[in-house]
Design an enzyme around this catalytic site. Structure first.
Site, short mmCIF file in Angstrom:
data_model
loop_
_atom_site.label_atom_id
_atom_site.label_comp_id
_atom_site.label_asym_id
_atom_site.label_seq_id
_atom_site.Cartn_x
_atom_site.Cartn_y
_atom_site.Cartn_z
N HIS A 1 20.23 8.23 37.00
CA HIS A 1 21.38 8.97 38.12
C HIS A 1 21.41 8.19 39.20
CE1 HIS A 1 23.88 12.57 38.81
NE2 HIS A 1 23.40 12.27 40.18
N ASP B 1 24.14 7.81 42.67
CA ASP B 1 25.35 8.44 43.08
C ASP B 1 26.21 7.43 43.74
OD1 ASP B 1 25.99 11.21 42.64
OD2 ASP B 1 24.03 11.59 43.23
N GLU C 1 28.79 14.87 36.43
CA GLU C 1 27.83 15.77 37.15
C GLU C 1 28.55 17.17 37.60
OE1 GLU C 1 24.19 15.81 40.58
OE2 GLU C 1 26.00 14.35 40.78
N HIS D 1 26.80 21.88 38.58
CA HIS D 1 26.16 21.13 39.98
C HIS D 1 25.59 22.53 40.70
CE1 HIS D 1 26.12 19.00 43.75
NE2 HIS D 1 25.39 18.16 42.89
N HIS E 1 20.09 20.75 37.46
CA HIS E 1 21.02 21.65 38.30
C HIS E 1 21.14 23.07 37.55
CE1 HIS E 1 22.32 19.31 41.75
NE2 HIS E 1 22.36 18.27 40.85
N HIS F 1 17.86 14.09 36.12
CA HIS F 1 17.34 13.88 37.30
C HIS F 1 16.86 15.22 37.89
CE1 HIS F 1 21.42 15.00 38.53
NE2 HIS F 1 21.06 15.28 39.80
N ASP G 1 18.05 9.42 41.61
CA ASP G 1 19.32 9.88 42.48
C ASP G 1 19.46 9.07 43.57
OD1 ASP G 1 21.24 11.56 43.03
OD2 ASP G 1 19.92 13.30 43.40
#
Length: 357
Positions: free
Chosen positions: A7, A9, A111, A138, A179, A200, A306
């Protein structure tokens, strides 16, 4: 040592910070506060990366369905811009082909199930666009799945939520349980025939955050020959940092301007500067890796840093160049090179191959 990370972003960070797409990823972008660029990916040994095609879940679902496609196109443009360094991949074989050519394999993960707009047709379209995992929620519930950080509404998964899991299985997409609420984890594992997958997350036993994976679920990860990719986000590493993060969330809720504006970021950063986070280190990440190994086995653990999804990182893990520091920490604890290769690459490739081909 090659790393397959679960993961990152950077795509959303670039959408917000560089809408004109002027940044050159061949440059060192650390001075801009970014964790990721091509030189640092190479230094960290990143051979494959799941790029998150994230869309915030405050967007109306029809808008989220559009924006997730825009994020896919953003990643495709990045790959096209650096063809000697990057290659799109949708299967384990394509990952291996990219690495053999000296390129970083670029996988895509969506995500948050809000981007489906409650449609299995949209899910199928995302698969055709190359997305190979869907994180069911999420930070907020969807209409059909409960998030770890929202009030329960579906009791885990609704009947349609179970349909989503079955369709992920049919398409050959990873059902990502990062999540989601504990009840959602168990409900999805009751339905899925593929290995459990967390892109993650970290260990609940070491940090009592609802985003982390409890030991009873770790046992199901083991039994399904699945994978928990440990995240480096300090909020999920220590209870002291979790509590600090809860206070930061209250501060963020009190800021009167939208969260994705410069004024919000300035106010947020001013509070952080005045109230520094409790320290976390590479050793804290290693503790979570070792806990998952102790409960679920060495075949059940991977890495999902992340990076560029958090402004705060542990000491010793500042960016994507730093995976070797974690391997050195674990080697000092007695991990062998074959075990480190499982953590960094082999386990993720096994689960990718079993699910996506």
């Amino acid at each position: 040592m090659d790393v397959l990370d679960g993961h990152n972003d950077l795509p959303w960070r670039l959408r917000v910070r560089d809408p004109g797409e002027t940044l050159n990823l061949r440059d060192d972008l650390s001075g801009l506060g970014l964790h990721t660029d091509l030189p640092r990916l190479a230094k960290g040994g990143v051979g494959a990366q799941f790029w998150s095609v994230y869309v915030p879940n405050d967007r109306p679902e029809p808008q989220a369905a559009i924006q997730v496609v825009e994020q896919v196109e953003l990643v495709r443009r990045i790959v096209d811009r650096y063809p000697s360094a990057l290659a799109l991949a949708t299967t384990a074989a394509e990952v291996e082909e990219a690495r053999s050519a000296g390129r970083i394999a670029c996988l895509l993960g969506a995500e948050g199930g809000h981007c489906l707009d409650n449609s299995l047709v949209v899910l199928g379209s995302l698969h055709r666009l190359g997305i190979r995992y869907l994180t069911l929620t999420h930070s907020r519930n969807t209409d059909w799945a409960d998030s770890a950080t929202d009030k329960p509404s579906s009791g885990g998964l609704s009947p349609f939520g179970h349909e989503v899991v079955r369709e992920l299985n049919r398409l050959g997409m990873l059902c990502d349980l990062a999540h989601v609420a504990d009840t959602t984890m168990h409900a999805a594992l009751d339905t899925s025939v593929h290995p459990a997958f967390f892109s993650h997350s970290s260990a609940r036993a070491l940090c009592d955050h609802p985003r982390n994976v409890p030991d009873d679920v770790l046992l199901r990860v083991r039994d399904s020959e699945g994978l928990v990719m440990i995240t480096f986000v300090p909020f999920f590493l220590t209870n002291a940092c979790r509590e600090w993060g809860e206070e930061l969330a209250r501060v963020e809720d009190a800021i009167a301007v939208p969260w994705d504006t410069p004024d919000f970021l300035r106010e947020r950063q001013a509070w952080i500067d005045a109230n520094p986070s409790p320290p976390t280190t590479v050793a804290d990440v290693a503790d979570h890796v070792e806990h998952v190994r102790g409960v679920a086995g060495v075949d059940a653990v991977g890495l999902g840093g992340d990076f560029d999804g958090t402004e705060i990182v542990p000491t010793g893990l500042p960016d994507v160049s730093a995976y070797p520091a974690l391997f050195a920490e674990l080697a000092g604890r007695g991990w062998s090179q074959p075990e480190l290769r499982k953590l960094a690459w082999d386990n993720a490739m096994r689960v990718l191959r079993a699910t996506c081909g």
